[in-house]
Design an enzyme around this catalytic site. Structure first.
Site, mmCIF file in Angstrom:
data_model
loop_
_atom_site.group_PDB
_atom_site.id
_atom_site.type_symbol
_atom_site.label_atom_id
_atom_site.label_comp_id
_atom_site.label_asym_id
_atom_site.label_seq_id
_atom_site.Cartn_x
_atom_site.Cartn_y
_atom_site.Cartn_z
ATOM 1 N N GLN A 106 0.822 -1.212 0.000
ATOM 2 C CA GLN A 106 0.000 0.000 0.000
ATOM 3 C C GLN A 106 0.861 1.269 0.000
ATOM 4 O O GLN A 106 0.516 2.273 0.616
ATOM 5 C CB GLN A 106 -0.955 -0.013 1.191
ATOM 6 N N SER A 107 1.950 1.232 -0.735
ATOM 7 C CA SER A 107 2.869 2.369 -0.793
ATOM 8 C C SER A 107 2.236 3.594 -1.452
ATOM 9 O O SER A 107 1.689 3.513 -2.552
ATOM 10 C CB SER A 107 4.125 1.963 -1.575
ATOM 11 N N ASN A 108 2.320 4.730 -0.772
ATOM 12 C CA ASN A 108 1.935 6.009 -1.371
ATOM 13 C C ASN A 108 2.970 6.448 -2.396
ATOM 14 O O ASN A 108 2.642 7.065 -3.407
ATOM 15 C CB ASN A 108 1.798 7.076 -0.285
#
Length: 338
Positions: A77-79
Protein backbone atom coordinates in the site's frame (compact mmCIF):
# COMPACT_ATOMS: atom_id res chain seq x y z
CA UNK A 1 20.90 28.85 1.43
CA UNK A 2 20.62 28.27 -2.32
CA UNK A 3 17.80 26.10 -3.65
CA UNK A 4 17.32 27.97 -6.93
CA UNK A 5 20.37 26.34 -8.56
CA UNK A 6 18.48 23.03 -8.80
CA UNK A 7 16.10 22.30 -11.66
CA UNK A 8 12.49 21.76 -10.62
CA UNK A 9 9.69 20.27 -12.71
CA UNK A 10 6.35 21.53 -11.33
CA UNK A 11 4.00 18.71 -10.36
CA UNK A 12 2.06 20.49 -7.61
CA UNK A 13 -0.63 23.17 -7.73
CA UNK A 14 1.69 25.64 -5.99
CA UNK A 15 2.13 26.24 -2.26
CA UNK A 16 -0.01 23.74 -0.37
CA UNK A 17 -2.58 25.48 1.84
CA UNK A 18 -2.28 25.98 5.58
CA UNK A 19 -5.59 25.57 7.38
CA UNK A 20 -6.47 25.99 11.06
CA UNK A 21 -7.66 22.93 12.98
CA UNK A 22 -9.97 25.01 15.16
CA UNK A 23 -12.34 22.35 16.44
CA UNK A 24 -9.54 19.92 17.23
CA UNK A 25 -7.65 22.68 19.06
CA UNK A 26 -10.73 23.55 21.10
CA UNK A 27 -11.46 19.89 21.87
CA UNK A 28 -7.94 19.54 23.28
CA UNK A 29 -8.38 22.49 25.62
CA UNK A 30 -7.74 25.51 23.41
CA UNK A 31 -4.33 26.28 24.92
CA UNK A 32 -2.41 25.27 21.78
CA UNK A 33 -3.35 26.41 18.27
CA UNK A 34 -3.13 23.61 15.71
CA UNK A 35 -2.79 24.09 11.96
CA UNK A 36 -2.22 21.73 9.04
CA UNK A 37 -0.21 22.20 5.87
CA UNK A 38 -2.08 20.09 3.35
CA UNK A 39 0.37 18.07 1.30
CA UNK A 40 -2.48 15.57 0.96
CA UNK A 41 -4.09 17.87 -1.62
CA UNK A 42 -1.00 19.45 -3.19
CA UNK A 43 -1.43 18.05 -6.71
CA UNK A 44 -3.94 16.82 -9.26
CA UNK A 45 -1.81 13.75 -9.98
CA UNK A 46 -3.59 10.82 -8.30
CA UNK A 47 -4.17 12.64 -4.99
CA UNK A 48 -0.59 13.93 -4.71
CA UNK A 49 1.25 13.81 -1.40
CA UNK A 50 4.73 14.39 -0.04
CA UNK A 51 6.47 12.23 -2.66
CA UNK A 52 5.03 14.38 -5.45
CA UNK A 53 6.82 17.37 -3.93
CA UNK A 54 10.07 15.38 -3.78
CA UNK A 55 9.72 14.12 -7.35
CA UNK A 56 9.75 17.69 -8.65
CA UNK A 57 13.52 17.67 -8.08
CA UNK A 58 14.14 14.14 -9.40
CA UNK A 59 12.15 14.41 -12.63
CA UNK A 60 14.50 16.87 -14.40
CA UNK A 61 17.31 14.29 -14.18
CA UNK A 62 15.04 11.60 -15.65
CA UNK A 63 13.99 13.85 -18.54
CA UNK A 64 17.46 15.26 -19.28
CA UNK A 65 19.03 11.80 -19.13
CA UNK A 66 16.66 10.29 -21.66
CA UNK A 67 15.30 7.68 -19.26
CA UNK A 68 12.11 5.94 -20.38
CA UNK A 69 11.04 3.95 -17.31
CA UNK A 70 10.60 5.05 -13.70
CA UNK A 71 11.40 2.18 -11.32
CA UNK A 72 10.41 2.47 -7.68
CA UNK A 73 9.65 0.38 -4.61
CA UNK A 74 7.48 0.36 -1.53
CA UNK A 75 5.08 -1.74 0.46
CA UNK A 76 1.89 -3.15 -1.02
CA UNK A 77 0.00 0.00 0.00
CA UNK A 78 2.87 2.37 -0.79
CA UNK A 79 1.93 6.01 -1.37
CA UNK A 80 5.33 6.49 -3.01
CA UNK A 81 4.68 3.98 -5.77
CA UNK A 82 1.22 5.42 -6.50
CA UNK A 83 2.72 8.89 -6.89
CA UNK A 84 5.56 7.57 -9.10
CA UNK A 85 2.99 5.82 -11.31
CA UNK A 86 1.05 9.08 -11.63
CA UNK A 87 4.16 11.07 -12.56
CA UNK A 88 5.20 8.45 -15.11
CA UNK A 89 1.77 8.64 -16.74
CA UNK A 90 1.93 12.43 -16.70
CA UNK A 91 5.35 12.41 -18.40
CA UNK A 92 4.54 9.65 -20.87
CA UNK A 93 7.07 7.25 -19.36
CA UNK A 94 6.76 3.59 -18.44
CA UNK A 95 6.68 2.58 -14.80
CA UNK A 96 7.79 -0.55 -12.94
CA UNK A 97 6.85 -0.85 -9.27
CA UNK A 98 8.12 -3.40 -6.77
CA UNK A 99 5.57 -3.83 -3.96
CA UNK A 100 7.03 -5.75 -1.02
CA UNK A 101 5.12 -7.28 1.85
CA UNK A 102 6.12 -4.66 4.40
CA UNK A 103 3.06 -4.94 6.65
CA UNK A 104 1.94 -7.93 8.72
CA UNK A 105 -1.72 -7.34 7.98
CA UNK A 106 -4.04 -9.96 6.49
CA UNK A 107 -7.00 -8.87 4.41
CA UNK A 108 -8.24 -10.51 1.22
CA UNK A 109 -8.40 -7.13 -0.53
CA UNK A 110 -5.14 -5.65 0.78
CA UNK A 111 -3.28 -6.02 -2.53
CA UNK A 112 -6.27 -5.06 -4.71
CA UNK A 113 -7.54 -1.73 -3.39
CA UNK A 114 -6.21 1.69 -2.47
CA UNK A 115 -2.79 2.79 -3.68
CA UNK A 116 -1.91 -0.40 -5.55
CA UNK A 117 -5.24 -0.37 -7.38
CA UNK A 118 -4.58 3.18 -8.59
CA UNK A 119 -1.08 2.27 -9.74
CA UNK A 120 -2.47 -0.57 -11.84
CA UNK A 121 -5.16 1.68 -13.32
CA UNK A 122 -2.44 4.17 -14.33
CA UNK A 123 -0.66 1.44 -16.28
CA UNK A 124 2.25 0.60 -13.99
CA UNK A 125 3.89 -2.82 -14.15
CA UNK A 126 3.23 -3.85 -10.54
CA UNK A 127 5.38 -6.68 -9.16
CA UNK A 128 4.52 -8.21 -5.79
CA UNK A 129 7.43 -9.46 -3.67
CA UNK A 130 7.31 -11.34 -0.37
CA UNK A 131 10.22 -9.48 1.26
CA UNK A 132 9.51 -7.76 4.59
CA UNK A 133 9.98 -4.16 5.71
CA UNK A 134 13.28 -2.30 5.66
CA UNK A 135 14.24 1.26 4.72
CA UNK A 136 17.46 0.48 2.82
CA UNK A 137 18.27 -0.46 -0.79
CA UNK A 138 16.43 -3.64 -1.76
CA UNK A 139 17.57 -6.52 -4.04
CA UNK A 140 14.09 -6.75 -5.57
CA UNK A 141 14.33 -3.13 -6.72
CA UNK A 142 17.78 -3.67 -8.22
CA UNK A 143 16.45 -6.73 -10.07
CA UNK A 144 13.56 -4.73 -11.49
CA UNK A 145 16.01 -2.19 -12.92
CA UNK A 146 18.11 -4.97 -14.42
CA UNK A 147 14.97 -6.43 -16.02
CA UNK A 148 14.19 -3.10 -17.68
CA UNK A 149 17.73 -2.86 -19.04
CA UNK A 150 17.61 -6.42 -20.36
CA UNK A 151 14.42 -5.61 -22.25
CA UNK A 152 16.07 -2.60 -23.90
CA UNK A 153 14.71 0.11 -21.64
CA UNK A 154 16.53 2.80 -19.68
CA UNK A 155 15.42 2.67 -16.03
CA UNK A 156 15.47 5.71 -13.76
CA UNK A 157 15.85 4.54 -10.15
CA UNK A 158 13.58 6.10 -7.53
CA UNK A 159 14.29 4.58 -4.10
CA UNK A 160 11.72 4.10 -1.35
CA UNK A 161 10.43 7.48 -0.27
CA UNK A 162 12.88 9.08 -2.76
CA UNK A 163 15.12 9.05 0.28
CA UNK A 164 18.33 7.45 -1.00
CA UNK A 165 18.42 9.80 -4.00
CA UNK A 166 20.87 12.68 -3.40
CA UNK A 167 18.10 15.19 -4.15
CA UNK A 168 15.47 13.43 -2.04
CA UNK A 169 15.46 16.14 0.64
CA UNK A 170 15.23 19.19 -1.63
CA UNK A 171 11.45 19.23 -1.93
CA UNK A 172 11.04 19.71 1.79
CA UNK A 173 13.67 22.40 1.99
CA UNK A 174 11.30 24.18 -0.39
CA UNK A 175 8.41 23.27 1.95
CA UNK A 176 10.10 25.33 4.68
CA UNK A 177 10.51 28.26 2.28
CA UNK A 178 6.80 28.04 1.49
CA UNK A 179 5.92 28.05 5.18
CA UNK A 180 8.00 31.18 5.74
CA UNK A 181 6.16 32.97 2.94
CA UNK A 182 2.82 31.84 4.35
CA UNK A 183 3.85 32.93 7.85
CA UNK A 184 4.34 36.46 6.52
CA UNK A 185 0.76 36.43 5.26
CA UNK A 186 -0.55 34.91 8.50
CA UNK A 187 1.33 37.39 10.66
CA UNK A 188 2.96 34.85 12.97
CA UNK A 189 5.54 32.06 13.02
CA UNK A 190 4.92 28.47 14.00
CA UNK A 191 6.59 27.35 17.20
CA UNK A 192 6.70 23.66 16.25
CA UNK A 193 6.28 21.55 13.13
CA UNK A 194 5.13 17.92 13.49
CA UNK A 195 5.93 15.42 10.71
CA UNK A 196 5.80 11.66 10.25
CA UNK A 197 9.25 10.10 9.77
CA UNK A 198 10.12 6.72 8.21
CA UNK A 199 12.56 6.66 5.26
CA UNK A 200 13.85 10.05 6.31
CA UNK A 201 14.02 12.55 3.46
CA UNK A 202 10.81 14.44 4.29
CA UNK A 203 11.95 15.00 7.87
CA UNK A 204 15.54 15.69 6.77
CA UNK A 205 14.63 18.24 4.12
CA UNK A 206 12.29 20.01 6.50
CA UNK A 207 14.95 20.04 9.21
CA UNK A 208 17.44 21.70 6.85
CA UNK A 209 14.87 24.16 5.57
CA UNK A 210 13.91 25.31 9.05
CA UNK A 211 17.54 25.31 10.22
CA UNK A 212 17.91 28.36 7.97
CA UNK A 213 15.89 30.39 10.48
CA UNK A 214 16.98 28.59 13.66
CA UNK A 215 14.06 26.17 13.97
CA UNK A 216 15.77 22.84 13.19
CA UNK A 217 14.98 21.43 16.63
CA UNK A 218 11.40 22.67 16.41
CA UNK A 219 10.76 20.07 13.70
CA UNK A 220 9.40 17.08 15.62
CA UNK A 221 9.56 13.82 13.73
CA UNK A 222 7.08 11.16 14.79
CA UNK A 223 8.60 7.77 14.04
CA UNK A 224 6.29 5.34 12.22
CA UNK A 225 8.97 2.85 11.19
CA UNK A 226 9.26 1.07 14.54
CA UNK A 227 12.96 0.92 13.64
CA UNK A 228 13.84 4.30 15.13
CA UNK A 229 17.62 4.00 15.19
CA UNK A 230 17.69 3.26 11.46
CA UNK A 231 15.31 6.13 10.78
CA UNK A 232 17.26 8.52 13.02
CA UNK A 233 20.55 7.65 11.29
CA UNK A 234 19.00 8.05 7.85
CA UNK A 235 17.42 11.41 8.70
CA UNK A 236 20.78 12.69 9.94
CA UNK A 237 22.70 11.42 6.92
CA UNK A 238 20.21 12.83 4.41
CA UNK A 239 20.00 16.14 6.27
CA UNK A 240 23.78 16.52 6.30
CA UNK A 241 23.97 15.81 2.57
CA UNK A 242 21.08 18.16 1.81
CA UNK A 243 22.59 20.94 3.92
CA UNK A 244 25.76 20.78 1.83
CA UNK A 245 23.82 20.75 -1.43
CA UNK A 246 21.84 23.89 -0.60
CA UNK A 247 24.81 25.63 1.08
CA UNK A 248 23.03 25.99 4.42
CA UNK A 249 26.11 27.51 5.99
CA UNK A 250 26.22 25.35 9.10
CA UNK A 251 26.65 21.70 10.00
CA UNK A 252 23.66 19.54 10.85
CA UNK A 253 24.36 17.44 13.96
CA UNK A 254 22.63 14.57 15.75
CA UNK A 255 21.19 17.10 18.22
CA UNK A 256 19.19 18.66 15.38
CA UNK A 257 17.27 15.42 14.76
CA UNK A 258 14.23 15.30 17.04
CA UNK A 259 12.50 11.92 16.67
CA UNK A 260 9.70 10.86 19.00
CA UNK A 261 9.57 7.07 19.16
CA UNK A 262 6.41 6.58 21.26
CA UNK A 263 3.82 6.15 18.52
CA UNK A 264 5.11 3.60 15.98
CA UNK A 265 4.11 0.47 17.87
CA UNK A 266 3.16 -2.35 17.47
CA UNK A 267 5.13 -2.22 14.20
CA UNK A 268 5.33 -0.52 10.82
CA UNK A 269 1.96 -0.35 9.09
CA UNK A 270 -0.10 -1.56 12.04
CA UNK A 271 -2.08 0.99 14.06
CA UNK A 272 -2.58 0.92 17.80
CA UNK A 273 -5.65 2.12 19.67
CA UNK A 274 -4.22 5.62 19.90
CA UNK A 275 -3.68 5.74 16.14
CA UNK A 276 -7.28 4.73 15.47
CA UNK A 277 -8.63 7.19 18.02
CA UNK A 278 -6.62 10.00 16.41
CA UNK A 279 -7.88 9.07 12.93
CA UNK A 280 -11.50 9.13 14.09
CA UNK A 281 -11.12 12.27 16.20
CA UNK A 282 -9.54 14.34 13.43
CA UNK A 283 -12.07 13.05 10.89
CA UNK A 284 -15.09 13.78 13.09
CA UNK A 285 -13.95 17.18 14.32
CA UNK A 286 -12.31 18.53 11.16
CA UNK A 287 -13.39 16.36 8.22
CA UNK A 288 -9.67 15.69 7.68
CA UNK A 289 -8.74 12.09 6.96
CA UNK A 290 -5.49 10.41 7.99
CA UNK A 291 -4.26 6.84 7.49
CA UNK A 292 -3.22 3.99 9.83
CA UNK A 293 0.37 3.73 8.52
CA UNK A 294 1.75 7.26 8.62
CA UNK A 295 -0.45 10.27 9.28
CA UNK A 296 -2.63 8.57 11.87
CA UNK A 297 0.52 7.94 13.90
CA UNK A 298 1.84 11.49 13.58
CA UNK A 299 -1.64 12.85 14.38
CA UNK A 300 -1.71 10.58 17.45
CA UNK A 301 1.66 11.97 18.47
CA UNK A 302 0.59 15.60 18.13
CA UNK A 303 -2.71 15.06 19.96
CA UNK A 304 -0.95 13.20 22.78
CA UNK A 305 1.67 15.92 23.15
CA UNK A 306 -1.05 18.56 23.46
CA UNK A 307 -2.90 16.48 26.05
CA UNK A 308 0.31 15.94 28.02
CA UNK A 309 1.14 19.65 28.06
CA UNK A 310 4.34 19.10 26.08
CA UNK A 311 3.74 22.22 23.99
CA UNK A 312 3.86 25.44 26.03
CA UNK A 313 0.55 27.26 26.37
CA UNK A 314 -0.01 29.62 23.44
CA UNK A 315 2.11 27.57 21.04
CA UNK A 316 1.20 27.48 17.37
CA UNK A 317 1.85 24.00 15.99
CA UNK A 318 1.93 23.10 12.29
CA UNK A 319 0.99 19.54 11.40
CA UNK A 320 2.49 18.44 8.07
CA UNK A 321 -0.23 16.31 6.47
CA UNK A 322 1.81 14.25 4.00
CA UNK A 323 -1.07 12.35 2.35
CA UNK A 324 -1.70 8.62 2.53
CA UNK A 325 -5.49 8.60 2.61
CA UNK A 326 -5.86 6.14 -0.35
CA UNK A 327 -4.47 3.40 1.92
CA UNK A 328 -7.57 3.66 4.13
CA UNK A 329 -9.43 1.38 1.72
CA UNK A 330 -7.00 -1.45 2.51
CA UNK A 331 -7.86 -1.19 6.22
CA UNK A 332 -11.64 -1.09 5.78
CA UNK A 333 -12.20 -3.92 8.29
CA UNK A 334 -10.81 -1.74 11.08
CA UNK A 335 -13.43 0.90 10.34
CA UNK A 336 -16.44 -1.31 9.57
CA UNK A 337 -18.29 0.30 12.48
CA UNK A 338 -16.93 3.77 11.81
Amino acid sequence: MNLSKFKRYPLTFGPSPITPLKRLSEHLGGKVELYAKREDCNSGLAFGGNKTRKLEYLVPEAIDGGYDTLVSIGGIQSNQTRQVAAVAAHLGMKCVLVQENWVNYSDALYDRVGNIEMSRIMGADVRLDSAGFDIGIRPSWEKAMADVEESGGKPFPIPAGCSEHPYGGLGFVRFADEVRQQEEELGFKFDYIVVCSVTGSTHAGMLVGFAADGRAQRVIGIDASAKPEKTRAQVLRIAQNTAKLVELGREITAEDVVLDTRYAYPEYGLPNDGTLEAIRLCARLEGVLTDPVYEGKSMHGMIDMVRNGEFPEGSKVLYAHLGGVPALNAYSFLFKDG
